[in-house]
Motif scaffolding. Structure first.
Motif, PDB file in Angstrom:
ATOM      1  N   VAL A 701      21.855  30.519  36.772  1.00  0.00           N
ATOM      2  CA  VAL A 701      22.509  29.253  37.073  1.00  0.00           C
ATOM      3  C   VAL A 701      22.040  28.806  38.450  1.00  0.00           C
ATOM      4  CG1 VAL A 701      24.707  28.020  37.230  1.00  0.00           C
ATOM      5  CG2 VAL A 701      24.492  30.003  35.723  1.00  0.00           C
ATOM      6  N   PHE A 702      21.700  27.512  38.575  1.00  0.00           N
ATOM      7  CA  PHE A 702      21.178  26.958  39.820  1.00  0.00           C
ATOM      8  C   PHE A 702      21.944  25.693  40.175  1.00  0.00           C
ATOM      9  CE2 PHE A 702      17.739  29.399  38.016  1.00  0.00           C
ATOM     10  CZ  PHE A 702      17.173  30.025  39.099  1.00  0.00           C
ATOM     11  N   ASP A 703      21.890  25.377  41.450  1.00  0.00           N
ATOM     12  CA  ASP A 703      22.399  24.108  41.936  1.00  0.00           C
ATOM     13  C   ASP A 703      21.227  23.164  42.140  1.00  0.00           C
ATOM     14  OD1 ASP A 703      24.370  22.274  43.170  1.00  0.00           O
ATOM     15  OD2 ASP A 703      23.223  22.684  44.986  1.00  0.00           O
ATOM     16  N   ASN A 704      21.272  22.000  41.505  1.00  0.00           N
ATOM     17  CA  ASN A 704      20.159  21.050  41.518  1.00  0.00           C
ATOM     18  C   ASN A 704      20.150  20.300  42.842  1.00  0.00           C
ATOM     19  OD1 ASN A 704      18.153  19.176  40.936  1.00  0.00           O
ATOM     20  ND2 ASN A 704      18.826  18.946  38.810  1.00  0.00           N
ATOM     21  N   VAL A 705      19.095  20.505  43.611  1.00  0.00           N
ATOM     22  CA  VAL A 705      18.911  19.805  44.883  1.00  0.00           C
ATOM     23  C   VAL A 705      17.744  18.828  44.794  1.00  0.00           C
ATOM     24  CG1 VAL A 705      18.669  20.131  47.379  1.00  0.00           C
ATOM     25  CG2 VAL A 705      19.796  21.881  46.012  1.00  0.00           C
ATOM     26  N   ARG A 720      14.223  23.156  47.574  1.00  0.00           N
ATOM     27  CA  ARG A 720      14.335  24.224  46.589  1.00  0.00           C
ATOM     28  C   ARG A 720      15.750  24.260  46.034  1.00  0.00           C
ATOM     29  NH1 ARG A 720      10.492  28.441  47.366  1.00  0.00           N
ATOM     30  NH2 ARG A 720      12.078  29.989  46.833  1.00  0.00           N
ATOM     31  N   ASP A 721      15.840  24.444  44.724  1.00  0.00           N
ATOM     32  CA  ASP A 721      17.158  24.568  44.105  1.00  0.00           C
ATOM     33  C   ASP A 721      17.798  25.888  44.518  1.00  0.00           C
ATOM     34  OD1 ASP A 721      16.765  22.170  42.913  1.00  0.00           O
ATOM     35  OD2 ASP A 721      16.191  22.979  40.961  1.00  0.00           O
ATOM     36  N   SER A 809       4.242  30.315  37.090  1.00  0.00           N
ATOM     37  CA  SER A 809       5.000  29.483  38.024  1.00  0.00           C
ATOM     38  C   SER A 809       4.262  28.186  38.325  1.00  0.00           C
ATOM     39  CB  SER A 809       5.274  30.256  39.314  1.00  0.00           C
ATOM     40  OG  SER A 809       5.926  29.466  40.263  1.00  0.00           O
ATOM     41  N   GLY A 810       2.947  28.246  38.524  1.00  0.00           N
ATOM     42  CA  GLY A 810       2.178  27.047  38.810  1.00  0.00           C
ATOM     43  C   GLY A 810       2.126  26.093  37.634  1.00  0.00           C
ATOM     44  N   ARG A 811       2.002  26.628  36.417  1.00  0.00           N
ATOM     45  CA  ARG A 811       1.923  25.749  35.247  1.00  0.00           C
ATOM     46  C   ARG A 811       3.259  25.062  34.979  1.00  0.00           C
ATOM     47  NH1 ARG A 811      -2.415  26.673  31.705  1.00  0.00           N
ATOM     48  NH2 ARG A 811      -4.256  27.060  33.007  1.00  0.00           N
ATOM     49  N   LEU A 812       4.371  25.786  35.074  1.00  0.00           N
ATOM     50  CA  LEU A 812       5.669  25.184  34.800  1.00  0.00           C
ATOM     51  C   LEU A 812       6.078  24.200  35.889  1.00  0.00           C
ATOM     52  CD1 LEU A 812       7.688  28.214  33.394  1.00  0.00           C
ATOM     53  CD2 LEU A 812       6.529  26.407  32.144  1.00  0.00           C
ATOM     54  N   ALA A 813       5.544  24.389  37.095  1.00  0.00           N
ATOM     55  CA  ALA A 813       5.846  23.433  38.161  1.00  0.00           C
ATOM     56  C   ALA A 813       5.167  22.098  37.937  1.00  0.00           C
ATOM     57  CB  ALA A 813       5.436  24.016  39.517  1.00  0.00           C
ATOM     58  N   GLY A 820      10.963  24.474  38.970  1.00  0.00           N
ATOM     59  CA  GLY A 820      10.512  24.862  40.299  1.00  0.00           C
ATOM     60  C   GLY A 820      10.033  26.299  40.385  1.00  0.00           C
ATOM     61  N   PRO A 821       9.111  26.579  41.313  1.00  0.00           N
ATOM     62  CA  PRO A 821       8.651  27.965  41.476  1.00  0.00           C
ATOM     63  C   PRO A 821       9.773  28.924  41.835  1.00  0.00           C
ATOM     64  CG  PRO A 821       7.206  26.425  42.629  1.00  0.00           C
ATOM     65  CD  PRO A 821       8.392  25.640  42.184  1.00  0.00           C
ATOM     66  N   GLU A 822      10.763  28.447  42.602  1.00  0.00           N
ATOM     67  CA  GLU A 822      11.874  29.340  42.962  1.00  0.00           C
ATOM     68  C   GLU A 822      12.692  29.727  41.732  1.00  0.00           C
ATOM     69  OE1 GLU A 822      13.426  25.162  43.080  1.00  0.00           O
ATOM     70  OE2 GLU A 822      11.607  26.203  43.738  1.00  0.00           O
ATOM     71  N   VAL A 823      12.759  28.827  40.732  1.00  0.00           N
ATOM     72  CA  VAL A 823      13.481  29.135  39.501  1.00  0.00           C
ATOM     73  C   VAL A 823      12.709  30.149  38.671  1.00  0.00           C
ATOM     74  CG1 VAL A 823      14.392  28.142  37.367  1.00  0.00           C
ATOM     75  CG2 VAL A 823      14.573  26.865  39.505  1.00  0.00           C
ATOM     76  N   VAL A 824      11.418  29.921  38.510  1.00  0.00           N
ATOM     77  CA  VAL A 824      10.593  30.822  37.698  1.00  0.00           C
ATOM     78  C   VAL A 824      10.516  32.212  38.327  1.00  0.00           C
ATOM     79  CG1 VAL A 824       8.290  31.155  36.732  1.00  0.00           C
ATOM     80  CG2 VAL A 824       9.270  28.870  36.827  1.00  0.00           C
TER      81      VAL A 824
END
Length: 1046
Positions: A701-705, A720-721, A809-813, A820-824
């Motif tokens: 679970v993340f907070d969307n920033v 970053r989220d 991480s780079g492809r999904l970004a 985001g890379p921090e999510v992956v």
């Protein structure tokens, strides 16, 4: 997808077989293969007396329904050809069974991507004696549709038919009923008319007995009705009858109907962005008639407004129009309409948040720009409104058809004569989040049309290992040194190495001296393998450079297009080698050549996550994939008691914009962002195919920033989220076909401390209709075969895993919206191998917990031998006598005891899936400094005194570990000293004791000896001293090598 009217053919090349089981009684076998696919059967030639037969034959099959090819299964049966059995009229057209292979249609490759795959032969029953493997190449070819018939020919046929209609009406009357039958029969026999000559030859070789049996089975209508596979043999009569009937006119053929949702489900169109075969779970649910759509979450009512277009009365072009929707406190304005007055927008309002009982849609005309700059801007023109009572709005839920929009005349317009000036086309209904219009609609609880708040599914790129084998180089022409001094100071034998680069990955071989004795000749040889991670779509080139160590200059370089690289799925086929010409620039267009071998390894699984929490272990090659064993469905219901993640400047208030990310296999699912809610309710459901039950589902679970920065049009530096929490669920801990509705605590570790961030409510179901298939998965290897026959080193695999993580991480970004890379990285656990005092403590206490059972047993034995509880000691004496006198009862008794213990513990089993364990993670006893050290990167960014303090603490911990290792090594060295005469007296005593023990063991019966030793060990404390035994003292006095260490 296949174009309309096109044909698809599946080609199976039966290459060879290895190590077959002898079946003819003479140590050999006469093998031939029978292949069945899509109701068609083909057979290879017989290879007499060969346990490693070579065929090299291609068998072609026509795919009747290309959309359902993924759900079909190709079956190959291998038989030993026995003439006696064939003459007897066996229906199997051969004799002894040699093995079978089943290949799912989803694993067929496209033409040009096929590779040779060796499949192990499977048994037909438990008692079959089968061994060996067979090599196959399977691919499909899409033929272009045939050209349409000329229109002139159709007109002539129609004219001729009209002219002869009156003349032949009496002649055609008897045949009126036969014509439709011929037309209906024609499509069924179309595949037989399109047979290839090679197929016809293969059919002529089939024995007569098989033809007779096939003719009895054939019966076109009955065969299709019963689901039997039609045979290609014995169709001569049928072809003649079909040839007599005239072909139906193209105009008379019914147009193909559009596929429904049921057809798409049968064809295997998955919801995870790929076409896959229908799983066994889906088939079982489809057979039962149950709908698995959104049955794990609550159906949330939404008010939908579909706004299509508006038109002015009387025509004419005016200013652009836009609409405004008002429901109580909700007021939404659309964008300006197109030149035709169209919007084509859908709005979804959460029904619980509505504060009024009526919906009002107002159409406004944009104000004209003033003629001069200083003139005031005229007001917008109100063209009228239309109002809807929410109590009268109809309800709709799929699979109902979409509600048709209607024209509504606007009221309250400002025209002088009171006539209507504009109409608007729209539709209003009450639906749920299951509605197909919900995903792309403007949503009131997720910020409307904000891209970064939408619900999306992502797919990780398909990863391969690219192996570059550098063999040797020839005809190298070294570049001249930059100056004469460098030439004089340079080495006699220059050192060379090969550097290869794929994207951002750079690897080098070892150094070899040119012309030295190690190199052998003037041609250096390396024979080293370099491994890269390649992601589809591949980078265009692999660059190979030969460099000189001393001068630092490149001798030459070459490029390898990845489109020409060979693909292999196992180690049985060696990839072809190639010579690459090196280019040294304009001065040296030819600088030599290098001998390499390049291939894409499809037999490995590229790990992009930690091995202990892997969610997918399939090989990269599609041809090695197996059908799924079940389906995983997860319903993300909502969260509760989330902490404020964004604090206002005054500190008096805060907000949280939460969303959930789920990762299993290559599919990532992201829920929509619920804005400014501490108790958000998502009620979204996702599904995955499960290929291995011993895998892990990861949820965070993340907070969307990011959405605020994206809405402010500041994409330069997106924030970053923030992490809210994470949990993992291992599928093997779940019962099959059961729904788990649980609330999991979210705990996050931050540099400032550990805190509970809230709770996440989930509903999980693991569906597996076949228990036998599930048990077979437990007995199969965890990783593909290449990981065992050609394993990768631990250090190499760790480097490749981090490279794969960065690639994913780079492809999904780069997706939209980006993940985001921090999510992956948070879901892939990129920091699992970094140093952490907290993790070290957790791992230490895990080891202690595993050894606690041994310590408990030792303490129990000590209490028994010290007569702490005399009745227990007496019972142990009786058990010892029983075991010694009846040794054959030892193993059955132990197994029965384990069975009873497991049966007793079944009542105390875990009833619910377990999430993250804060106590096991030791987050309660961690200090703030240890947390700050855990989040400190490499190199450290902390002050020197803090780093010095942490270094001293690490030295203290390492000193204790060093002492423990020394004690363990000392015990092993004492055993070696006992046998190496390092202490002559101790070794002599041990030799005499061994001799006496041999005499005693020879003279005394073994049972008596065991009873004596047992009674001596369990003797009463009054017969035992309080000092260590002589044997223990003797062992402690043996020398170790600790006195020889500096």
């Amino acid at each position: 997808m296949v174009a309309e009217g096109a044909r698809r053919r599946v080609v199976v090349e039966v290459c060879n077989a290895r190590n077959l089981m002898p079946k003819d009684g003479q140590g050999t076998a006469c093998a031939y293969a029978v292949v069945d696919f899509d109701g068609q059967r083909r057979r290879t030639a017989t290879r007499p007396r060969d346990l490693n037969p070579q065929w090299g034959e291609r068998l072609e099959f026509l795919v009747h329904d290309p959309g359902a090819m993924a759900s079909e299964t190709l079956e190959l049966n291998l038989y030993n050809d026995k003439k006696a059995i064939t003459a007897a009229g066996s229906g199997r057209r051969g004799g002894t069974f040699l093995g079978k292979v089943k290949v799912a249609g989803a694993s067929f490759a496209k033409a040009g991507d096929e590779t040779l795959v060796y499949y192990p032969l499977e048994k037909r029953s438990v008692f079959s004696q089968i061994k060996g493997e067979i090599g196959l190449k399977i691919w499909f070819v899409d033929d272009p549709p045939p050209p349409p018939a000329p229109a002139a020919a159709e007109e002539k046929e129609a004219a001729a038919a009209a002219a002869g209609e009156g003349k032949d009406v009496k002649d055609k009357a008897p045949d009126a009923a036969a014509a439709p039958a011929a037309e209906e029969k024609k499509p069924e026999t179309a595949p037989s008319e399109e047979k290839k000559p090679a197929e016809a030859k293969a059919e002529e070789k089939k024995p007569e007995s098989a033809e007779k049996k096939d003719d009895k089975k054939k019966s076109p209508e009955k065969g299709k009705k019963d689901g039997d596979k039609p045979k290609e043999e014995g169709k001569a009569e049928k072809d003649k009858k079909d040839a007599a009937a005239p072909p139906p006119s193209p105009s008379k053929l019914a147009p193909p109907r559009s596929p429904s949702k049921k057809d798409l489900a049968i064809a295997g169109v998955a919801g995870d962005l790929e076409i896959r075969p229908q799983s066994a779970a889906e088939k079982s649910m489809a057979a039962s008639g149950a709908s698995a759509s959104y049955d794990l979450v609550d159906r949330v009512p939404y008010l939908f407004v579909r706004l299509l277009k508006a038109k002015r009365h009387g025509g004419g072009d005016g200013q652009p129009l836009y609409a405004q929707l008002s429901i109580g406190t909700h007021a939404v304005r659309t964008r300006a309409a197109t030149a035709a007055g169209e919007w084509d927008l859908v709005f979804a309002f959460h029904k619980d948040s509505l504060t009024d009982t009526s919906l009002e849609v107002t159409v406004l005309e944009e104000a004209k720009k003033p003629a001069k700059e200083g003139d005031p801007v005229p007001p917008e023109a109100n063209l009228g409104f239309v109002s809807f009572d929410l109590q009268e709005v109809p309800k709709r839920s799929p699979p109902d058809s979409a509600l048709a929009p209607q024209w509504y005349t606007l009221e309250g317009h400002g025209s002088e004569d009171g006539a209507a000036v504009c109409d608007v086309m729209l539709s209003v209904w009450v639906g749920t989040q299951v509605d197909e219009a919900f995903q792309e609609a403007w949503q009131s609880d997720s910020g409307g049309y904000l891209v970064h708040t939408r619900s999306k599914a992502y797919l990780s790129p398909k990863l391969w290992y690219l192996r570059l084998s550098v063999i040797q180089a020839q005809d190298l022409r070294l570049p001249s040194p930059p100056d004469a001094k460098a030439k004089q100071c340079g080495p006699i034998f220059p050192e060379l190495y090969v550097k290869a680069q794929l994207g951002a990955q750079v690897f080098k071989t070892g150094r070899v001296q040119l012309g030295s004795a190690a190199a052998g000749t003037a041609n250096p040889s390396w024979n080293e393998d370099l491994l890269f991670v390649a992601a589809e779509p591949f980078d265009p080139f692999l660059t190979v450079v030969v460099e000189d160590v001393f001068s630092g200059q490149a001798v030459g370089q070459s490029r390898v297009p990845l489109s020409t690289v060979h693909r292999r799925s196992d180690d049985r086929v060696e990839p072809p080698s190639r010579w690459l010409n090196l280019c040294g620039g304009e001065a040296r267009p030819y600088a030599g050549r290098v001998h390499v071998r390049v291939c894409l390894e499809g037999g490995y699984h590229v790990l992009d996550e930690a091995a202990n929490v892997a969610s997918d272990v399939r090989a990269a090659s599609k041809q090695l994939s197996k059908p799924p064993v079940g389906m995983l469905e997860v319903g993300v219901r909502g969260a509760a008691n989330l902490v404020p993640m964004k604090i206002a400047k005054d500190g008096a208030s805060g907000s949280t914009d939460a969303y959930v990310v789920l990762k299993y296999g290559p599919k990532w699912a992201r829920t929509r962002t619920i804005l400014d809610q501490f108790n958000p309710r998502w009620n979204e459901q996702y599904a995955w195919d499960v290929f291995d039950p011993c895998t892990v589902l990861t949820i965070a679970v993340f907070d969307n920033v990011r959405y605020k920065a994206a809405a402010a049009d500041d994409p330069g530096k997106l924030p970053r989220d923030s992490r809210i929490g994470k949990l993992r669920i291992r599928l093997s801990t779940l019962d099959t076909n059961r729904v788990y509705a649980n609330t999991f605590a979210l705990t996050a570790v931050h540099p400032v401390g550990v805190r509970k961030m809230g709770e996440l409510e989930l509903a999980i179901r693991f569906t597996c209709p076949s228990w036998l298939t599930l048990m077979q998965a437990y007995g199969s290897p965890l990783l593909p075969r290449m990981h065992y026959v050609k394993p990768l080193g631990a250090a190499q695999q760790d480097v490749l895993r981090h490279t794969a993580m960065r690639t994913v991480s780079g492809r999904l970004a780069r997706s939209e919206p980006p993940l985001g890379p921090e999510v992956v990285q948070y879901l892939l656990d990129t920091d699992t191998q970094s140093w952490s005092m907290r993790r070290s403590k957790a791992n230490w206490f895990r080891v202690v917990g595993c050894l606690s059972h041994v310590a408990t047993a030792v303490r129990w034995a000590h209490r028994v031998r010290t007569w702490a509880h005399p009745p227990t000691t007496v019972l142990v004496h009786l058990l010892l006598v029983a075991v010694v006198l009846c040794p054959e009862m030892i193993l059955p008794t132990v197994c029965l005891y384990l069975f009873l213990v497991l049966l007793w513990r079944y009542r105390a089993r875990a009833r619910q899936p377990a999430g993250m364990d804060p106590r096991l993670s030791h987050v309660d006893s961690v200090s703030p400094d240890e947390l700050d050290e855990e989040f400190d990167g490499l190199p450290s960014g902390r002050p020197a005194d803090v780093v010095r303090m942490r270094y001293d603490r690490l030295r203290a911990v390492a000193a204790r570990a060093q002492t423990l290792l020394g004690d363990v090594a000392a015990q092993g060295e004492r055993v070696e000293a006992l046998l190496s005469w390092r202490d002559p007296r101790a070794t002599a005593v041990f030799a005499v004791v061994c001799l006496l023990a041999a005499l005693v063991l020879y003279a005394v019966p073994f049972k008596v000896l065991l009873l004596g030793m047992g009674f001596y060990y369990l003797r009463h404390p009054r017969f035992r001293g309080d000092m260590p035994s002589a044997g223990f003292n003797f062992f402690r006095r043996l020398p170790s090598l600790s006195d020889r260490v500096f």
